[in-house]
Enzyme design. Structure first.
Site, PDB file in Angstrom:
ATOM      1  N   GLY A  49       0.815  -1.203   0.000  1.00  0.00           N
ATOM      2  CA  GLY A  49       0.000   0.000   0.000  1.00  0.00           C
ATOM      3  C   GLY A  49       0.849   1.253   0.000  1.00  0.00           C
ATOM      4  O   GLY A  49       2.066   1.199   0.210  1.00  0.00           O
ATOM      5  N   PRO A  50       0.208   2.393  -0.217  1.00  0.00           N
ATOM      6  CA  PRO A  50       0.920   3.665  -0.219  1.00  0.00           C
ATOM      7  C   PRO A  50       1.174   4.164   1.202  1.00  0.00           C
ATOM      8  O   PRO A  50       0.546   3.710   2.152  1.00  0.00           O
ATOM      9  CB  PRO A  50      -0.052   4.591  -0.952  1.00  0.00           C
ATOM     10  N   GLY A  51       2.093   5.091   1.312  1.00  0.00           N
ATOM     11  CA  GLY A  51       2.318   5.748   2.596  1.00  0.00           C
ATOM     12  C   GLY A  51       3.239   4.989   3.520  1.00  0.00           C
ATOM     13  O   GLY A  51       4.051   4.167   3.104  1.00  0.00           O
ATOM     14  N   CYS A  76       5.524  -5.900   1.439  1.00  0.00           N
ATOM     15  CA  CYS A  76       5.916  -4.511   1.163  1.00  0.00           C
ATOM     16  C   CYS A  76       5.498  -3.610   2.325  1.00  0.00           C
ATOM     17  O   CYS A  76       6.120  -3.657   3.374  1.00  0.00           O
ATOM     18  CB  CYS A  76       5.386  -4.065  -0.190  1.00  0.00           C
ATOM     19  N   GLN A  80       6.827  -3.718   6.294  1.00  0.00           N
ATOM     20  CA  GLN A  80       7.222  -2.543   7.080  1.00  0.00           C
ATOM     21  C   GLN A  80       6.326  -2.376   8.298  1.00  0.00           C
ATOM     22  O   GLN A  80       6.800  -2.037   9.381  1.00  0.00           O
ATOM     23  CB  GLN A  80       7.162  -1.284   6.204  1.00  0.00           C
ATOM     24  N   SER A 126       9.724   2.723  -1.593  1.00  0.00           N
ATOM     25  CA  SER A 126      10.600   3.874  -1.367  1.00  0.00           C
ATOM     26  C   SER A 126      11.064   3.930   0.081  1.00  0.00           C
ATOM     27  O   SER A 126      11.920   4.733   0.425  1.00  0.00           O
ATOM     28  CB  SER A 126       9.882   5.169  -1.736  1.00  0.00           C
ATOM     29  N   HIS A 166       7.631  -8.103  -3.629  1.00  0.00           N
ATOM     30  CA  HIS A 166       6.302  -8.614  -3.958  1.00  0.00           C
ATOM     31  C   HIS A 166       6.409 -10.038  -4.509  1.00  0.00           C
ATOM     32  O   HIS A 166       6.751 -10.218  -5.676  1.00  0.00           O
ATOM     33  CB  HIS A 166       5.649  -7.716  -5.014  1.00  0.00           C
ATOM     34  N   GLU A 168       4.067 -11.891  -5.378  1.00  0.00           N
ATOM     35  CA  GLU A 168       3.017 -12.083  -6.382  1.00  0.00           C
ATOM     36  C   GLU A 168       3.324 -11.400  -7.711  1.00  0.00           C
ATOM     37  O   GLU A 168       2.614 -11.605  -8.694  1.00  0.00           O
ATOM     38  CB  GLU A 168       1.671 -11.580  -5.834  1.00  0.00           C
TER      39      GLU A 168
END
Length: 185
Positions: A49-51, A76, A80, A126, A166, A168
């Site tokens: 996901g983002p952020g 991912c 984290q 990132s 990832h 997948e």
């Protein structure tokens, strides 16, 4: 049953599809958790996901509630997030890896995978784990061959696993093998 917690990521449906090869999968958005589904699940997956992990306090509550009670896998952002819940610092990396294939190596003999084994994996991140990192029962098990950044961890005692990459993704060679091994642990 596997319960995927979606952090609004376009890869989540790929995660669902890949894991559905091994078990029934249910998926809900992180802000619409179905308590009955999560209770029935044997495995919880925190999606990409983002952020930043701190942006998802509901996921942190779920982690703390089910740690040691159900198998938990983070991909991912999910990787984290688990480490963040364990007190790790998650920081920006100098180089951003979005749609990037890297070689990773198993670096720990406590891993489910053979030490020294190499994999080509797809990366889309990132942020990274700031090291050194120590938490009971958590072992960094894979690292990028080039940057030495942590790419996977395992906590075999409490059945908690994470991939910074990832599994997948079409960029990950033999991703199904990685997933199957973690699910059968």
């Amino acid at each position: 049953m596997i319960y995927v917690i979606d952090h609004n990521d376009s890869f989540t449906h790929n995660v669902v599809h890949q894991f559905a090869m091994f078990d029934k999968v249910e998926c809900d958005n992180y802000d619409r958790i179905d308590e009955n589904k999560i209770k029935r699940a044997s495995t919880i997956i925190f999606s990409p996901g983002p952020g930043n992990p701190k942006d998802y306090p509901v996921t942190s509550k779920i982690y703390k509630k089910f740690k040691g009670k159900k198998k938990i896998i983070g991909i991912c952002l999910g990787f984290q997030h688990i480490l963040y819940c364990e007190g790790a610092k998650i920081i920006e990396q100098k180089k951003i890896y979005h749609g990037f294939q890297s070689n990773v190596k198993v670096v720990n003999d406590k891993s489910l995978f053979r030490k020294g084994k190499k994999f080509k994996v797809g990366r889309y991140h990132s942020l990274k784990l700031k090291e050194p990192f120590k938490s009971n029962n958590f072992e960094i098990t894979m690292r990028c061959l080039t940057s030495k950044v942590a790419m996977a961890f395992e906590n075999n005692k409490e059945k908690i696993y994470g991939f910074q990459f990832h599994p997948e993704s079409f960029l990950t060679i033999n991703g199904k093998i990685l997933i199957k091994k973690i699910l059968s642990a």
